[in-house]
Design a protein around this motif. Sequence first.
Motif, PDB file in Angstrom:
ATOM      1  N   ALA A 180      -1.305   7.945  -6.140  1.00  0.00           N
ATOM      2  CA  ALA A 180      -1.493   6.627  -6.752  1.00  0.00           C
ATOM      3  C   ALA A 180      -1.566   6.717  -8.276  1.00  0.00           C
ATOM      4  O   ALA A 180      -0.981   5.894  -8.986  1.00  0.00           O
ATOM      5  CB  ALA A 180      -2.757   5.975  -6.199  1.00  0.00           C
TER       6      ALA A 180
ATOM      7  N   MET B  42       2.138   2.010  -3.371  1.00  0.00           N
ATOM      8  CA  MET B  42       1.145   2.554  -4.301  1.00  0.00           C
ATOM      9  C   MET B  42       0.528   3.855  -3.777  1.00  0.00           C
ATOM     10  O   MET B  42      -0.386   4.397  -4.382  1.00  0.00           O
ATOM     11  CB  MET B  42       0.047   1.496  -4.527  1.00  0.00           C
ATOM     12  CG  MET B  42      -0.702   1.634  -5.834  1.00  0.00           C
ATOM     13  SD  MET B  42       0.316   1.239  -7.263  1.00  0.00           S
ATOM     14  CE  MET B  42      -0.163   2.546  -8.389  1.00  0.00           C
ATOM     15  N   SER B  43       0.998   4.346  -2.608  1.00  0.00           N
ATOM     16  CA  SER B  43       0.510   5.624  -2.043  1.00  0.00           C
ATOM     17  C   SER B  43      -0.918   5.595  -1.532  1.00  0.00           C
ATOM     18  O   SER B  43      -1.723   6.477  -1.850  1.00  0.00           O
ATOM     19  CB  SER B  43       0.623   6.772  -3.052  1.00  0.00           C
ATOM     20  OG  SER B  43       1.935   6.943  -3.469  1.00  0.00           O
TER      21      SER B  43
ATOM     22  N   ASN C 108       0.818  -1.216   0.000  1.00  0.00           N
ATOM     23  CA  ASN C 108       0.000   0.000   0.000  1.00  0.00           C
ATOM     24  C   ASN C 108       0.851   1.265   0.000  1.00  0.00           C
ATOM     25  O   ASN C 108       0.506   2.252  -0.640  1.00  0.00           O
ATOM     26  CB  ASN C 108      -0.943   0.000   1.202  1.00  0.00           C
ATOM     27  CG  ASN C 108      -2.155  -0.892   0.964  1.00  0.00           C
ATOM     28  OD1 ASN C 108      -2.715  -0.895  -0.117  1.00  0.00           O
ATOM     29  ND2 ASN C 108      -2.542  -1.664   1.965  1.00  0.00           N
TER      30      ASN C 108
ATOM     31  N   MET D 251      -7.775   5.138  -8.509  1.00  0.00           N
ATOM     32  CA  MET D 251      -6.613   5.982  -8.811  1.00  0.00           C
ATOM     33  C   MET D 251      -5.372   5.156  -9.127  1.00  0.00           C
ATOM     34  O   MET D 251      -4.543   5.555  -9.935  1.00  0.00           O
ATOM     35  CB  MET D 251      -6.332   6.932  -7.642  1.00  0.00           C
ATOM     36  CG  MET D 251      -7.316   8.082  -7.564  1.00  0.00           C
ATOM     37  SD  MET D 251      -7.001   9.137  -6.129  1.00  0.00           S
ATOM     38  CE  MET D 251      -5.467   9.937  -6.610  1.00  0.00           C
ATOM     39  N   SER D 252      -5.272   3.973  -8.500  1.00  0.00           N
ATOM     40  CA  SER D 252      -4.097   3.136  -8.743  1.00  0.00           C
ATOM     41  C   SER D 252      -4.046   2.639 -10.184  1.00  0.00           C
ATOM     42  O   SER D 252      -3.050   2.089 -10.624  1.00  0.00           O
ATOM     43  CB  SER D 252      -4.080   1.934  -7.794  1.00  0.00           C
ATOM     44  OG  SER D 252      -4.962   0.926  -8.260  1.00  0.00           O
ATOM     45  N   ARG D 253      -5.149   2.826 -10.907  1.00  0.00           N
ATOM     46  CA  ARG D 253      -5.174   2.422 -12.317  1.00  0.00           C
ATOM     47  C   ARG D 253      -4.939   3.613 -13.247  1.00  0.00           C
ATOM     48  O   ARG D 253      -5.224   3.551 -14.434  1.00  0.00           O
ATOM     49  CB  ARG D 253      -6.500   1.740 -12.658  1.00  0.00           C
ATOM     50  CG  ARG D 253      -6.812   0.502 -11.824  1.00  0.00           C
ATOM     51  CD  ARG D 253      -5.692  -0.538 -11.875  1.00  0.00           C
ATOM     52  NE  ARG D 253      -6.056  -1.761 -11.174  1.00  0.00           N
ATOM     53  CZ  ARG D 253      -5.343  -2.297 -10.188  1.00  0.00           C
ATOM     54  NH1 ARG D 253      -4.232  -1.714  -9.779  1.00  0.00           N
ATOM     55  NH2 ARG D 253      -5.717  -3.421  -9.616  1.00  0.00           N
TER      56      ARG D 253
ATOM     57  N   PHE E 136      -8.859   4.954  -3.870  1.00  0.00           N
ATOM     58  CA  PHE E 136      -7.474   4.507  -4.019  1.00  0.00           C
ATOM     59  C   PHE E 136      -7.368   3.455  -5.123  1.00  0.00           C
ATOM     60  O   PHE E 136      -6.480   3.507  -5.976  1.00  0.00           O
ATOM     61  CB  PHE E 136      -6.980   3.950  -2.676  1.00  0.00           C
ATOM     62  CG  PHE E 136      -5.622   3.304  -2.716  1.00  0.00           C
ATOM     63  CD1 PHE E 136      -4.517   3.990  -3.222  1.00  0.00           C
ATOM     64  CD2 PHE E 136      -5.444   2.021  -2.212  1.00  0.00           C
ATOM     65  CE1 PHE E 136      -3.260   3.392  -3.245  1.00  0.00           C
ATOM     66  CE2 PHE E 136      -4.185   1.421  -2.238  1.00  0.00           C
ATOM     67  CZ  PHE E 136      -3.098   2.106  -2.756  1.00  0.00           C
TER      68      PHE E 136
ATOM     69  N   PHE F 268      -6.248   6.863 -12.896  1.00  0.00           N
ATOM     70  CA  PHE F 268      -7.256   7.920 -12.947  1.00  0.00           C
ATOM     71  C   PHE F 268      -6.951   9.004 -11.902  1.00  0.00           C
ATOM     72  O   PHE F 268      -6.594   8.687 -10.769  1.00  0.00           O
ATOM     73  CB  PHE F 268      -8.652   7.354 -12.679  1.00  0.00           C
ATOM     74  CG  PHE F 268      -9.109   6.368 -13.717  1.00  0.00           C
ATOM     75  CD1 PHE F 268      -9.716   6.804 -14.893  1.00  0.00           C
ATOM     76  CD2 PHE F 268      -8.918   5.001 -13.527  1.00  0.00           C
ATOM     77  CE1 PHE F 268     -10.128   5.883 -15.851  1.00  0.00           C
ATOM     78  CE2 PHE F 268      -9.322   4.085 -14.493  1.00  0.00           C
ATOM     79  CZ  PHE F 268      -9.927   4.525 -15.656  1.00  0.00           C
TER      80      PHE F 268
END
Lengths: 250, 377
Positions: free
Chosen positions: A76, A52-53, A49, B332-334, B329, B336
């Motif tokens: 992220a 990935m921020s 985590n 956003m991790s993808r 989260f 966006f």
Amino acid sequence: MSKKLLEIQNLKSSIEHTEILKGINLSINQGEIHVIMGPNGAGKSTLANVLMSHPKHEITEGNILFEGESINGFSADEKAKIGVFLSFQYPEEVAGITVENFLRAAKSAVTGEPVKFLPFKKALREQMKLLKIDETYGSRYLNVGFSGGEKKKNEILQMAVLEPKLAVLDETDSGLDVDAIKVVAEGVNTLANENNAILIITHHKKLLDYIKPNYVHVLLDGKIVKTSDGSLADEIESKGYEWLSNQGGV
Amino acid sequence: MKDILAEINEAPTIQTNRLPVITWRWLKVNEFQLDDFTMEKVLPYNKGCFTAVPSGNIDVKAMAENIHYLEAENYFKNKGNIGVSDTFVKMVDTFYNTGAFIHVKDKIQDPVIISYKPDESNPMIMDKNFIVAEENSEVTVIIDYTSIDNTSALHNGLTKIYAKDGATINLIKLQDLNDTSINLDSNIAYIGENAKANYVSIEVGSDKSVVSYISNLEEEASESNLDSIYLVNGSRTLDMNYIMSHIGKKTLSRINAYGALMGKAKKTFKGTLDFKKGSTLSKASEEEYTILLDKTVKSQAIPLLLCQEDDVEGLHAASAGKIDEDQLFYIMSRGFSEKEAKKLIVESYFTPIIDKIPLSSMREEIQNIMNQRLMDV
């Protein structure tokens, strides 16, 4: 010599003022597969985590370098854009957007370029076939009503589509039956190449029957206490983690 | 008419959307106060309203004095409070300037599409709509209230639906009047034995929007579903008063309301599940969820459960919250951005309801509206 992709230097993090990571050092080169093992509560998922921020985790000390540059302050989405990917332990359900539309938009967001509809559809179908995911899942809402195994496979599908430089797999094998683990492993092996790197976080070694890592690290109480080759996983299997903490690694 | 106008113009505030059972006054949720509201007269609306009329065993006409369906008229006459306020309902019932009468006798596949689009020369919509479905018939009616210029419009509407035994009426309403307009919309339903009313309400417009829906599940196994989505931005206000009145045995109702508030928006949701004496073995559920996109918004929800009968099942839940951090989260991790991710999450609540609209142009229109408004998040 292959290029250094990720370097973690003395990384410490906390969540709601509790320190979890207590000085992690880890270096990953292109073309390598690393495995991090450790008992529950050691800080494995926290590491994923933090990498990935996740907004709840705070870096209190240390550095994360990606291709030589510090990415400590990246959000992220910025991490995704430079090629970091996290396969979630518990993927979220998002109704209202289909797997295919989500992935096409994500691909476009990550690359910064528009993605053509038909070639994308075709490529997606091939990836789905490889991961033994039924084609109809492309038009279903993201993870909604998916079983645990289907969600995990869908994470690997996302990884295949987004083609990250560094993929972090957080407990992707947990909750999967042997057949599903095989499919996930095959997917990972197909996607691994000399230009990317994979960091697998797990707490049992089933997945390692199918994936051969270059390094296995053991994480105990927020620190990496031992690093070795694949045989370390076998040693842990027979001796447990107790053996390492007794060795005075901590 | 003079009496009605006097009543409206002389009152310093007009009470609308009163809760069926009032609660503490200091909560300010018992009714919606319409302040400083005046009007001189009902102006004409000189535009047609039918965009599409399906063929088949169905009558569709502009509302006129000589149109009658006595059985239904008598029913509604005896129902008492049927909308946002007695005065406004009386006004449109008597002095409407447009409206539609739809009488369906068979299962009709294609929707009736009605558009009320106020503009500078037609700033007032007083639409009286009357939908009657004969036994075992089925119809879908789509009504679109959308401003096409920046005229301050007044909409005071009344839609009565009358579903006879075994009939199904699907009513879909989109309200996107501009942010200087006032929207007052009263809806009432009669649902017969084994009949069904499915109402989809999309509220995205008006400075002040007051909507009311009273669904009367009169006979055995009648069913009523309400899907409501709303997006309130700027300094707009939305007040919803929904009542599911269970009268017959084994009746079934469901309210699902999802919305997002941003800027200085205010919203009040009132959802009442009312089990009348005799409504044994009936079931009702309501769920309301509001996403608060800014700290400056104001959101209130009053889910009410009224019971005169023992053997019934009522479930109600209302909640409001910020966007789920883990979901944000994940998206956003993808790749966006936060803004895009929030938009996706809001859309994730809306899309399953928007999907129920059988008209692609309207679905796209709503998507466009949301895309534009949610870019300010």
